[in-house]
Scaffold this motif. Structure first.
Motif, PDB file in Angstrom:
ATOM      1  N   ASN A  83      42.010  36.672  34.623  1.00  0.00           N
ATOM      2  CA  ASN A  83      43.132  35.836  34.199  1.00  0.00           C
ATOM      3  C   ASN A  83      44.373  36.679  33.933  1.00  0.00           C
ATOM      4  O   ASN A  83      45.491  36.206  34.097  1.00  0.00           O
ATOM      5  N   GLY A  84      44.184  37.935  33.530  1.00  0.00           N
ATOM      6  CA  GLY A  84      45.319  38.840  33.373  1.00  0.00           C
ATOM      7  C   GLY A  84      46.046  39.062  34.682  1.00  0.00           C
ATOM      8  O   GLY A  84      47.279  39.193  34.715  1.00  0.00           O
ATOM      9  N   MET A  85      45.298  39.099  35.789  1.00  0.00           N
ATOM     10  CA  MET A  85      45.932  39.218  37.098  1.00  0.00           C
ATOM     11  C   MET A  85      46.769  37.981  37.411  1.00  0.00           C
ATOM     12  O   MET A  85      47.851  38.069  37.998  1.00  0.00           O
ATOM     13  N   ARG A  86      46.262  36.819  37.000  1.00  0.00           N
ATOM     14  CA  ARG A  86      47.025  35.582  37.213  1.00  0.00           C
ATOM     15  C   ARG A  86      48.314  35.617  36.398  1.00  0.00           C
ATOM     16  O   ARG A  86      49.380  35.216  36.875  1.00  0.00           O
ATOM     17  N   ASP A  91      54.247  36.521  35.893  1.00  0.00           N
ATOM     18  CA  ASP A  91      55.349  37.367  35.434  1.00  0.00           C
ATOM     19  C   ASP A  91      56.289  37.739  36.570  1.00  0.00           C
ATOM     20  O   ASP A  91      57.473  37.995  36.342  1.00  0.00           O
ATOM     21  N   SER A  92      55.757  37.776  37.777  1.00  0.00           N
ATOM     22  CA  SER A  92      56.613  38.087  38.931  1.00  0.00           C
ATOM     23  C   SER A  92      57.337  36.842  39.431  1.00  0.00           C
ATOM     24  O   SER A  92      58.115  36.922  40.377  1.00  0.00           O
ATOM     25  N   GLY A  93      57.083  35.687  38.831  1.00  0.00           N
ATOM     26  CA  GLY A  93      57.782  34.459  39.197  1.00  0.00           C
ATOM     27  C   GLY A  93      57.096  33.663  40.287  1.00  0.00           C
ATOM     28  O   GLY A  93      57.660  32.688  40.788  1.00  0.00           O
ATOM     29  N   ARG A  94      55.889  34.049  40.659  1.00  0.00           N
ATOM     30  CA  ARG A  94      55.156  33.332  41.708  1.00  0.00           C
ATOM     31  C   ARG A  94      54.067  32.456  41.099  1.00  0.00           C
ATOM     32  O   ARG A  94      53.529  32.758  40.051  1.00  0.00           O
ATOM     33  N   GLY A  95      53.747  31.378  41.796  1.00  0.00           N
ATOM     34  CA  GLY A  95      52.634  30.529  41.386  1.00  0.00           C
ATOM     35  C   GLY A  95      52.905  29.676  40.170  1.00  0.00           C
ATOM     36  O   GLY A  95      51.983  29.392  39.406  1.00  0.00           O
ATOM     37  N   LEU A  96      54.124  29.232  39.984  1.00  0.00           N
ATOM     38  CA  LEU A  96      54.458  28.460  38.788  1.00  0.00           C
ATOM     39  C   LEU A  96      54.478  26.956  39.021  1.00  0.00           C
ATOM     40  O   LEU A  96      54.752  26.203  38.093  1.00  0.00           O
TER      41      LEU A  96
END
Length: 126
Positions: A83-86, A91-96
């Motif tokens: 989940n930390g990878m998610r 944090d990089s702005g992807r997958g929101l």
């Protein structure tokens, strides 16, 4: 952060939300508390660590019980790591988007269960 994510995911997939919240509580509260208690008992004990390990081995738990215990200890750690990878992806702005959040949550749960199962079934030296 975890509660907010679970509330968002809960709108679409209730089972995923409940499972993720339980794993978050286990990973953030119960696991560190258990490790802290074990460390304090070890530090304040007058016996040596090998003696403690020998006394645990003397109880002679069944292989199934040991595998289930290993799975229960590995699951929160695996979930927390994956989940930390998610979160790094977020944090990089992807997958929101909501679709990606739900899909990533299910992928995290699946990967955590599979990796914890692999760790539970692993026996060194065999």
């Amino acid at each position: 952060v975890c509660v907010c994510v679970c509330v968002c995911v809960c709108v679409r997939v209730r089972a995923c939300c409940v499972c993720a919240c339980v794993l978050c509580v286990w990973a953030h509260v119960m696991l560190p508390a258990g490790i802290s208690v074990a460390a304090l008992l070890y530090l304040t004990s007058s016996t040596s660590f090998p003696l403690i390990i020998d006394s645990v081995h003397a109880v002679a738990f069944s292989p199934t019980t040991i595998t289930v215990a290993k799975f229960c200890m590995a699951l929160p750690i695996c979930y927390h790591f994956i989940n930390g990878m998610r979160h790094l992806m977020w944090d990089s702005g992807r997958g929101l988007t909501m679709t990606t959040v739900v899909r990533a949550g299910l992928i995290v749960l699946t990967c955590a269960i599979l990796s914890a199962g692999g760790l539970a079934l692993y026996t060194p030296g065999k």
